[in-house]
Design a protein around this motif. Structure first.
Motif, PDB file in Angstrom:
ATOM      1  N   SER A   3      -2.424 -14.223  12.570  1.00 25.88           N
ATOM      2  CA  SER A   3      -1.323 -13.871  11.726  1.00 25.88           C
ATOM      3  C   SER A   3      -1.773 -13.871  10.347  1.00 25.88           C
ATOM      4  N   GLN A   4      -2.803 -14.778  10.104  1.00 25.46           N
ATOM      5  CA  GLN A   4      -3.571 -14.783   8.435  1.00 25.46           C
ATOM      6  C   GLN A   4      -4.382 -13.543   8.271  1.00 25.46           C
ATOM      7  N   LEU A   5      -4.990 -12.908   9.394  1.00 21.66           N
ATOM      8  CA  LEU A   5      -5.705 -11.633   9.216  1.00 21.66           C
ATOM      9  C   LEU A   5      -4.641 -10.596   8.932  1.00 21.66           C
ATOM     10  N   VAL A   6      -3.624 -10.593   9.470  1.00 18.00           N
ATOM     11  CA  VAL A   6      -2.677  -9.494   9.515  1.00 18.00           C
ATOM     12  C   VAL A   6      -1.954  -9.454   8.298  1.00 18.00           C
ATOM     13  N   LEU A   7      -1.544 -10.772   7.820  1.00 19.43           N
ATOM     14  CA  LEU A   7      -1.021 -10.880   6.299  1.00 19.43           C
ATOM     15  C   LEU A   7      -2.166 -10.653   5.535  1.00 19.43           C
ATOM     16  N   THR A   8      -3.151 -10.770   5.544  1.00 17.74           N
ATOM     17  CA  THR A   8      -4.191 -10.222   4.548  1.00 17.74           C
ATOM     18  C   THR A   8      -4.419  -8.715   4.508  1.00 17.74           C
ATOM     19  N   MET A   9      -4.536  -8.134   5.695  1.00 18.39           N
ATOM     20  CA  MET A   9      -4.638  -6.746   5.744  1.00 18.39           C
ATOM     21  C   MET A   9      -3.591  -6.043   5.078  1.00 18.39           C
ATOM     22  N   GLY A  10      -2.136  -6.536   5.369  1.00 17.85           N
ATOM     23  CA  GLY A  10      -1.176  -6.045   4.623  1.00 17.85           C
ATOM     24  C   GLY A  10      -0.908  -6.299   3.220  1.00 17.85           C
ATOM     25  N   GLN A  11      -1.717  -7.349   2.831  1.00 18.31           N
ATOM     26  CA  GLN A  11      -1.362  -7.700   1.397  1.00 18.31           C
ATOM     27  C   GLN A  11      -2.489  -6.493   0.640  1.00 18.31           C
ATOM     28  N   GLU A  12      -3.844  -6.485   1.175  1.00 15.62           N
ATOM     29  CA  GLU A  12      -4.658  -5.505   0.737  1.00 15.62           C
ATOM     30  C   GLU A  12      -4.215  -4.099   0.758  1.00 15.62           C
ATOM     31  N   ALA A  13      -3.349  -3.803   1.989  1.00 15.31           N
ATOM     32  CA  ALA A  13      -2.741  -2.366   1.911  1.00 15.31           C
ATOM     33  C   ALA A  13      -1.651  -2.210   0.825  1.00 15.31           C
ATOM     34  N   LEU A  14      -0.704  -3.190   0.537  1.00 19.15           N
ATOM     35  CA  LEU A  14       0.134  -2.923  -0.396  1.00 19.15           C
ATOM     36  C   LEU A  14      -0.548  -2.862  -1.788  1.00 19.15           C
ATOM     37  N   TRP A  15      -1.568  -3.731  -2.163  1.00 22.04           N
ATOM     38  CA  TRP A  15      -2.323  -3.693  -3.385  1.00 22.04           C
ATOM     39  C   TRP A  15      -3.060  -2.199  -3.503  1.00 22.04           C
ATOM     40  N   MET A  16      -3.572  -1.754  -2.505  1.00 19.62           N
ATOM     41  CA  MET A  16      -4.114  -0.388  -2.607  1.00 19.62           C
ATOM     42  C   MET A  16      -3.031   0.412  -2.846  1.00 19.62           C
ATOM     43  N   LEU A  17      -2.107   0.399  -2.242  1.00 21.30           N
ATOM     44  CA  LEU A  17      -0.886   1.421  -2.596  1.00 21.30           C
ATOM     45  C   LEU A  17      -0.466   1.261  -3.984  1.00 21.30           C
ATOM     46  N   LEU A  18      -0.410   0.257  -4.697  1.00 24.56           N
ATOM     47  CA  LEU A  18       0.139  -0.010  -6.083  1.00 24.56           C
ATOM     48  C   LEU A  18      -1.133   0.586  -6.902  1.00 24.56           C
ATOM     49  N   MET A  19      -2.389   0.255  -6.561  1.00 23.66           N
ATOM     50  CA  MET A  19      -3.469   0.724  -7.353  1.00 23.66           C
ATOM     51  C   MET A  19      -3.357   2.210  -7.631  1.00 23.66           C
ATOM     52  N   ILE A  20      -3.435   2.994  -6.265  1.00 24.20           N
ATOM     53  CA  ILE A  20      -3.590   4.510  -6.107  1.00 24.20           C
ATOM     54  C   ILE A  20      -2.105   5.125  -6.970  1.00 24.20           C
ATOM     55  N   SER A  21      -0.906   4.461  -6.774  1.00 24.92           N
ATOM     56  CA  SER A  21       0.040   5.139  -7.159  1.00 24.92           C
ATOM     57  C   SER A  21       0.514   4.767  -8.647  1.00 24.92           C
ATOM     58  N   ALA A  22      -0.081   3.705  -9.310  1.00 26.06           N
ATOM     59  CA  ALA A  22       0.393   3.412 -10.674  1.00 26.06           C
ATOM     60  C   ALA A  22      -0.259   4.402 -11.801  1.00 26.06           C
ATOM     61  N   PRO A  23      -1.342   5.078 -11.737  1.00 25.14           N
ATOM     62  CA  PRO A  23      -1.508   5.975 -12.958  1.00 25.14           C
ATOM     63  C   PRO A  23      -0.376   7.168 -12.740  1.00 25.14           C
TER      64      PRO A  23
END
Length: 89
Positions: A3-23
């Motif tokens: 479950s830790q790996l799944v949560l880490t991957m989900g967190q990275e995906a959300l962070w990437m979404l934020l980084m890409i959409s912010a500009p």
């Protein structure tokens, strides 16, 4: 896969979404605010006046930041695909 790996991957995906959409979202927000202020000052109430500048700003941001966005996404997908063998075991 724990479950830790799944949560880490989900967190990275959300962070990437934020980084890409912010500009794009930031520029469109600022342009929309400026157009709204202009409409309030001049009392022009035209819907296309609010839509067209935001569309042009979004296209400009995609033109300027598109290669960076694509590079970030490709790097994230590459890391995710490379992590598949380690997460299966």
């Amino acid at each position: 896969m724990n479950s830790q790996l799944v949560l880490t991957m989900g967190q990275e995906a959300l962070w990437m979404l934020l980084m890409i959409s912010a500009p794009v979202l930031g520029v469109v927000l600022v342009v929309g605010l400026l157009v709204s202020i202009f409409q309030a000052v001049t009392q022009i109430n035209e819907a296309t006046l609010a839509f067209v500048p935001k569309l042009i700003a979004a296209i400009a941001v995609f033109t300027l930041a598109g290669p960076w966005m694509l590079g970030m996404l490709v790097e994230y997908i590459r890391r995710t695909i490379e992590a598949i063998p380690a997460s299966v075991m």
